[in-house]
Enzyme design. Structure first.
Site, PDB file in Angstrom:
ATOM      1  CG  ASP A  84      -1.999  -1.058   1.016  1.00 32.25           C
ATOM      2  OD1 ASP A  84      -1.723  -2.228   1.336  1.00 32.25           O
ATOM      3  OD2 ASP A  84      -3.079  -0.729   0.501  1.00 32.25           O
TER       4      ASP A  84
ATOM      5  CE  LYS B 271      -5.548  -5.295   4.663  1.00 33.52           C
ATOM      6  NZ  LYS B 271      -6.307  -4.200   5.318  1.00 33.52           N
TER       7      LYS B 271
HETATM    8  O1  MRU Z   1      -7.481  -3.023   3.166  1.00 31.30           O
HETATM    9  P1  MRU Z   1      -7.256  -3.390   1.733  1.00 31.30           P
HETATM   10  O2  MRU Z   1      -8.061  -4.567   1.288  1.00 31.30           O
HETATM   11  O3  MRU Z   1      -7.431  -2.198   0.816  1.00 31.30           O
HETATM   12  O4  MRU Z   1      -5.742  -3.817   1.679  1.00 31.30           O
HETATM   13  C1  MRU Z   1      -5.197  -4.243   0.465  1.00 31.30           C
HETATM   14  C2  MRU Z   1      -3.799  -4.726   0.598  1.00 31.30           C
HETATM   15  O5  MRU Z   1      -3.220  -4.714   1.653  1.00 31.30           O
HETATM   16  C3  MRU Z   1      -3.110  -5.134  -0.650  1.00 31.30           C
HETATM   17  O6  MRU Z   1      -2.152  -6.121  -0.380  1.00 31.30           O
HETATM   18  C4  MRU Z   1      -2.381  -3.909  -1.208  1.00 31.30           C
HETATM   19  O7  MRU Z   1      -3.302  -2.855  -1.435  1.00 31.30           O
HETATM   20  C5  MRU Z   1      -1.696  -4.202  -2.445  1.00 31.30           C
HETATM   21  S1  MRU Z   1      -2.896  -4.251  -3.757  1.00 31.30           S
HETATM   22  C6  MRU Z   1      -2.185  -4.512  -5.131  1.00 31.30           C
END
Ligand code: MRU
Length: 371
Positions: A248, A259
């Protein structure tokens, strides 16, 4: 929804091109429901409530949010202050994924130059389309650069199954097409490599069990959903050849926010000599940061997401509380994996080590213009 099963997308413009269509990812895999977003408030709600989620998709959706800010201002002279306010509101919808601010600022920069309301609409639409197109191409290239890593493991295994562990959902649902972490997997699978994916369930919202498993099943990729805490055991027993996750926000020296639970997988991978790769487009780098643990804002979400789980029974959705009624919970949505635990970053420009010097080797132009 446009596209066939090979090239479905999680966002599109509605037929009359007045609204943004999205898949409601909260309902997958049990129900396939689409929603139409018509206002900036609709977009903010969709991002905050995780109707859409995943860093590149959040960015692209917010870019079209700026386009909606322009279409909803038709009939008035373009007002840069209003557009800036809307940009601030969009950027505040979730804090961790840097793609959000990156995409919004990019579209805002074009809109600020508009001489008429129609020009503002056209510029915003053009830039949001460009963000989307570029992210698709970036993910395709991540697949091309990551595929040889899996092919090499397959060769080293004498063609036996390559077992990849992934966390959360960094697939096309999170990225428009291909995905980031899934792009090398799909590319290897398409080349006939025997690949199997261990899918972390990814509590509390189960993006792995609900979304990654759904994507892989649709594509015909062998996979197994595992409890979040199983990865270390599997690595100790030689059952994981490779970990690939998304990100992210990644700092200019390679610290990776992803995550919650990613960090523990990286520690287990290091302890067991399992390669740990992060796949990300350049829009996920925060060139202004050097210390991910200290400086990356970590989203804290509603604790009720931890206290309750949602599933499906018989004909309909069920939601059950899993802890004593009065027990409080905490819901940290992301963690930071220091660069020294990362084997490599798979980007649209190639694979590099998670160090300032090696990232600079690939992205000197971006670092110069932004820092
Ligand atoms: O909370 P989320 O579902 O938006 O988190 C998403 C993630 O952590 C993904 O691994 C990250 O955004 C990479 S997406 C290509």
């Amino acid at each position: 929804m446009p596209g066939n099963s090979q090239r479905r997308r999680p966002l599109w413009l509605d037929a009359d091109e007045q609204a943004l269509g999205v898949i409601d990812q909260r309902r997958l895999p049990h129900q396939f429901v689409t929603l139409s977003l018509k206002t900036v408030d609709d977009v903010i709600h969709a991002i905050r409530e995780m109707v859409v989620r995943g860093a590149p998709l959040i960015g692209a959706t917010a870019a079209y949010g700026m386009w909606l800010a322009a279409t909803n201002s038709m009939g008035h002279a373009p007002d840069p202050d209003h557009f800036r306010q809307e940009a601030l509101r969009l950027k505040a919808s979730r804090p961790t994924a840097i793609n959000l601010a990156w995409a919004v600022d990019r579209v805002l920069g074009r809109m600020e130059t508009a001489s008429t309301a129609q020009v503002a609409v056209d510029l915003a639409r053009h830039e949001a389309d460009a963000v989307t197109r570029e992210e698709i191409e970036n993910c395709r290239r991540i697949g091309e650069f990551g595929r040889p890593i899996i092919e090499e493991l397959s060769r080293a295994n004498d063609g036996r199954t390559v077992h990849v562990l992934t966390h959360c959902n960094a697939g096309w649902l999170a990225c428009i097409e291909h995905g980031t972490a899934t792009a090398p997997i799909y590319a290897a699978f398409d080349r006939g490599i025997d690949v199997h994916v261990w899918v972390d369930e990814t509590r509390p919202l189960n993006q792995g069990a609900r979304l990654t498993a759904w994507e892989l099943a649709e594509r015909g990729v062998r996979h197994t959903v595992i409890a979040d805490n199983a990865g270390g055991h599997l690595m100790q027993h030689g059952m994981v050849d490779l970990v690939i996750v998304g990100s992210d926000r990644t700092t200019a020296n390679g610290d990776v926010a992803n995550k919650i639970g990613t960090y523990l997988k990286a520690l287990a991978a290091k302890d067991n000599g399992v390669p740990f790769y992060v796949a990300l487009p350049s829009s996920t780098f925060d060139w202004s940061l050097r210390d991910g643990v200290a400086d990356i804002p970590i989203e804290e979400r509603n604790p009720e997401e931890v206290r309750w789980v949602q599933g499906w029974e018989g004909e309909g959705p069920v939601r059950v509380r899993i802890c004593p009624e009065k027990s409080p919970a905490a819901n940290f949505a992301f963690d930071v994996t220091p660069g020294h635990l990362v084997t490599g970053l798979i980007t649209e420009r190639g694979v590099c080590r998670a160090t300032a010097a090696d990232i600079r080797r690939l992205f000197a132009d971006k670092i110069k213009t932004i820092c």
